[in-house]
Design a protein around this motif. Sequence first.
Motif, PDB file in Angstrom:
ATOM      1  N   VAL A   1       0.847  -1.195   0.000  1.00 34.47           N
ATOM      2  CA  VAL A   1       0.000   0.000   0.000  1.00 34.47           C
ATOM      3  C   VAL A   1       0.883   1.246   0.000  1.00 34.47           C
ATOM      4  N   ASN A   2       0.575   2.184  -0.879  1.00 34.64           N
ATOM      5  CA  ASN A   2       1.364   3.407  -0.987  1.00 34.64           C
ATOM      6  C   ASN A   2       1.348   4.204   0.316  1.00 34.64           C
ATOM      7  N   GLU A   3       2.436   4.909   0.576  1.00 37.13           N
ATOM      8  CA  GLU A   3       2.550   5.663   1.824  1.00 37.13           C
ATOM      9  C   GLU A   3       1.501   6.771   1.921  1.00 37.13           C
ATOM     10  N   ASP A   4       1.086   7.357   0.793  1.00 39.43           N
ATOM     11  CA  ASP A   4       0.078   8.407   0.861  1.00 39.43           C
ATOM     12  C   ASP A   4      -1.267   7.855   1.293  1.00 39.43           C
ATOM     13  N   VAL A   5      -1.550   6.589   0.959  1.00 44.49           N
ATOM     14  CA  VAL A   5      -2.783   5.953   1.420  1.00 44.49           C
ATOM     15  C   VAL A   5      -2.749   5.798   2.940  1.00 44.49           C
ATOM     16  N   LYS A   6      -1.621   5.388   3.462  1.00 42.48           N
ATOM     17  CA  LYS A   6      -1.486   5.240   4.914  1.00 42.48           C
ATOM     18  C   LYS A   6      -1.562   6.596   5.609  1.00 42.48           C
TER      19      LYS A   6
END
Length: 206
Positions: free
Chosen positions: A179-184
Motif C-alpha cells: 500500500v502506498n505511503e500516501d494511502v497510509k
Amino acid sequence: MKLTTNSVEWFWALFNKGRIFEKMAQHPAILNVSDIVLGERSQMSSFAANTVLPGQGGQLPHLDYPYYRLFYPSSNPHIMDTAPPLSVQFVTLLTDFNMDNGGTAIRPNSHKLPRYPDDKEDFYKHAIQMEGKAGDVVVFAGAMQHCAMPNRSKGLRAGILQHMAPVYIKPFEAIMDYVNEDVKARATPEMKRILALEHPYPVLKK
C-alpha cells in the motif's frame, strides 16, 4: 497487479488505484457486518477484483482462506467444526451476476461444518447460483463452498472481493507491504483499523 488464468482474471493492489477503493472498503454497512461476525478489530485480509470473461470456465469449488486443509492438524482434520468464524467475503457486483455470465455458485449451509468440496458433482447438485444487479453486495462466510461459474454470455462478469478476517489471523495478502505511503498517511480511523496500522503485534520488529 494483474493475474490471468484460464478460468478468471484477478486485479490486485486496488488501494493504489484510486480513492474510490478506500471509500468502498470502509463502507459502514460492510464494517457493521464485519464487526458483528468477526469482531470490532477485524481487518482486511484481501481486496481484489475478480472477472470472468466470455468463454472462461470459472473455478473449481473451494473454500476461502484460511480454510485450507494444509493448515489443519492431521490428528484433528475437523478442528474447524467448532471454531468461530475466521473470514467473511463481501462481493460488490460491478456487473449483473446471472446464470449465464458466471455468477458465483454457493452451497447453502456448507459453512457450518467446513469441508473441502472434493466431490464436484455433489457440489453442483446442491449449489445455487448468485443473481444480482450491478451495485448489489453479497456476503457469505469464507468457510462456505463456492466457485465462479463458466461465462457463457457475450459480456464480462466482474466484482470486487473484500475478504475480512479477525485481527488474530494472518492476512491472505501482505497489504501493508504494497500500500502506498500516501494511502497510509491519509487513512481515517476506519481505514487504519482495517489495515491494522496500529496493531501492536508482533512486538519484535526490525
